[in-house]
Design an enzyme around this catalytic site. Structure first.
Site, mmCIF file in Angstrom:
data_model
loop_
_atom_site.group_PDB
_atom_site.id
_atom_site.type_symbol
_atom_site.label_atom_id
_atom_site.label_comp_id
_atom_site.label_asym_id
_atom_site.label_seq_id
_atom_site.Cartn_x
_atom_site.Cartn_y
_atom_site.Cartn_z
ATOM 1 N N GLU A 166 0.799 -1.228 0.000
ATOM 2 C CA GLU A 166 0.000 0.000 0.000
ATOM 3 C C GLU A 166 0.838 1.287 0.000
ATOM 4 O O GLU A 166 0.805 2.072 0.971
ATOM 5 C CB GLU A 166 -0.961 -0.003 1.178
ATOM 6 C CG GLU A 166 -1.873 -1.206 1.189
ATOM 7 C CD GLU A 166 -3.002 -1.102 2.178
ATOM 8 O OE1 GLU A 166 -2.935 -0.260 3.087
ATOM 9 O OE2 GLU A 166 -3.970 -1.851 2.047
ATOM 10 N N GLU A 354 -5.361 -8.810 0.884
ATOM 11 C CA GLU A 354 -6.056 -8.509 2.142
ATOM 12 C C GLU A 354 -7.542 -8.292 1.875
ATOM 13 O O GLU A 354 -7.906 -7.628 0.905
ATOM 14 C CB GLU A 354 -5.519 -7.233 2.820
ATOM 15 C CG GLU A 354 -4.189 -7.383 3.508
ATOM 16 C CD GLU A 354 -3.716 -6.102 4.154
ATOM 17 O OE1 GLU A 354 -4.546 -5.285 4.607
ATOM 18 O OE2 GLU A 354 -2.483 -5.882 4.180
#
Ligand SMILES: CO[C@H](O)c1c[n+]2c([nH]1)[C@H](O)[C@@H](O)[C@H](O)[C@H]2CO
Length: 449
Positions: A166, A354
């Site tokens: 991220e 995720e």
């Protein structure tokens, strides 16, 4: 495939990250990270929580791998703490640091669980922060050195490498909003950080490729969300495109199209000095990857707000039910983003690296942890994922966030994402109903009731 079914060999996993579960921050020669510094800074985390002990996974990893085996996981996504390998971020590697991960890999190998290793999940060595951190271009080259050392040392044992987790969150929450370490409020630094994270990814991919034909595969993980306008008005639609331009396209376009999105370069260029994006940099950044990791939790709904400086937008709540993070439960968004990636960005394999939800879990008098909302969240997202794969999008695996409750960054231990409940005072792991349910999904290779 039947509704809710998955292809043979689909990779069922769960995910964690070093600073969120390991603890033992002063053991094994580990150096300080920016999250040690940040979490020990008064007011930065809820209740002053830190990752000093977390889930004590540094000492309990054997038991944790045993539980992974009992769950039937085919793979386990975890991150390596850079400060364990290079306590000063550079220079002499720390043998005790890599030895911990070699022991963990030994346990995973014995359990028949494939390791998926994230090289950077936010815990930058503080010593590099002291030299400028990610806004400083040199940090990209220090990351490449760290990555190359890891490939050399563990390359034969790791089938999947993820360079970064991220980059959007590291750039914006760490350097613009200041909610995350290192806690800066400096948009120019945020955009330099984004560029240097992407550059460091490219340098690491280059090092991986130059290291000879390795058995493994390399990719990157992005947090991606569909962004929907609050209304059909041109202003709201433009606001949604701007937010999509930052969250999604600011990272997808360099990685898969070799250039930052022009509309956003023009938008931000009016507000902030943007880093130079040389041809050499963009060539490095846009090298082919073997897979793309997608972290999906929810969608964004936005409306135009001329008073907001950065994007002239305001996020608003979608109408759906919310998790404890206040995020709307919106399974259709997972399909929307995965189909968009395959149609518009890359034909490379995709992994959901995720997906999960926080709910106010408690231990019942019978000693169980009943979490029907989490099971419903996971079931609906997996049904959507099954439909996406049946439609031809090459999603090859799913990593549930998270294996166990853990340190949820600025929220400390107040938010529980695990399918294992962690009783922190005793460090006992208690299977939630969702853990038993997920084991049945894995056994069936399909969504179950
Ligand atoms: C919008 O959610 C983000 O994509 C996101 C959510 N999450 C993440 N990224 C991080 O990768 C994890 O370390 C967090 O623990 C997890 C849960 O908050």
């Amino acid at each position: 495939m039947a509704e809710g079914g998955f292809p043979p060999g689909f990779l069922w996993g769960a995910a964690t990250a070093a600073y969120q579960i390991e603890g033992a921050v002063d053991e094994g020669g580990r150096g300080e990270s920016i999250w040690d510094r940040f979490s020990h800074t008064p007011g930065k985390t809820r209740d002053g929580d830190t990752g000093d002990v977390a889930c004590d996974h540094y000492h309990r990893y054997r038991d944790d791998v045993r539980i992974m085996r009992e769950l039937g996981l085919a793979a386990y996504r975890f991150s390596v703490a850079w400060p364990r390998i290079f306590p000063e971020g550079r220079g002499r590697p720390n043998p005790d640091g890599v030895a911990f991960y070699e022991r963990l890999l030994d346990e995973l190998e014995k359990a028949g669980i494939q390791p998926v290793v994230t090289l950077y999940h936010w815990d930058l060595p503080q010593a590099l922060q002291d030299r400028g951190g990610w806004p400083h271009r040199d940090t990209a080259y220090r990351f490449a050195d760290y990555a190359a050392w890891m490939f050399e040392r563990l390359g034969d044992r790791v089938p999947y490498w993820i360079t970064h987790n991220e980059p959007f969150v590291v750039s914006i929450l760490g350097h613009v909003t200041g909610e995350h370490a290192p806690g800066l409020n400096d948009p120019a630094a945020g955009f330099r950080t984004a560029h240097h994270l992407l550059l460091s990814h490219g340098l690491a991919v280059q090092a991986f490729r130059e290291g000879g034909r390795r058995k493994g595969r390399i990719g990157i993980t992005l947090n991606l969300s569909p962004v929907h306008p609050a209304s059909g008005s041109p202003e709201d639609e433009a606001a949604a495109r701007r937010v999509d331009g930052l969250i999604n396209r600011w990272f997808l376009d360099p990685l898969f199209r070799g250039a930052y999105p022009e509309d956003m370069v023009e938008h931000f260029g009016r507000l902030i000095p943007l880093p130079e994006a040389s041809e050499d940099d963009m060539r490095l950044i846009s090298q082919d990857v073997d897979f793309l990791g997608v972290n999906y939790y929810s969608r964004q709904v936005v409306r135009h707000d001329p008073g907001e400086l950065f994007l002239q937008m305001r996020q608003i709540d979608g109408p759906g039910p919310k998790t404890e993070m206040g995020w709307e439960v919106y399974p259709a968004g997972l399909g929307e983003i995965l189909r968009r990636l395959h149609e518009a960005y890359t034909k490379a394999p995709l992994f959901v690296t995720e997906n999960g939800a926080a709910y106010p879990d408690t231990v019942s008098p019978d000693g169980a942890v009943h979490d029907p909302d989490r099971i419903a969240y996971l079931r609906d997202h997996l049904l959507e994922l099954s439909r996406v794969i049946a439609g031809g999008v090459p999603v090859q695996g799913y990593f549930l966030w998270s294996l166990m409750d853990n340190f949820e960054w600025a929220h400390g231990y107040s938010k529980r994402f695990g399918i294992l409940y962690v009783d922190y005072p005793t460090q006992r792991r208690i299977w939630k109903d969702s853990a038993y349910w997920y084991r049945r999904v894995i056994e069936a290779n399909a969504v179950v009731e």
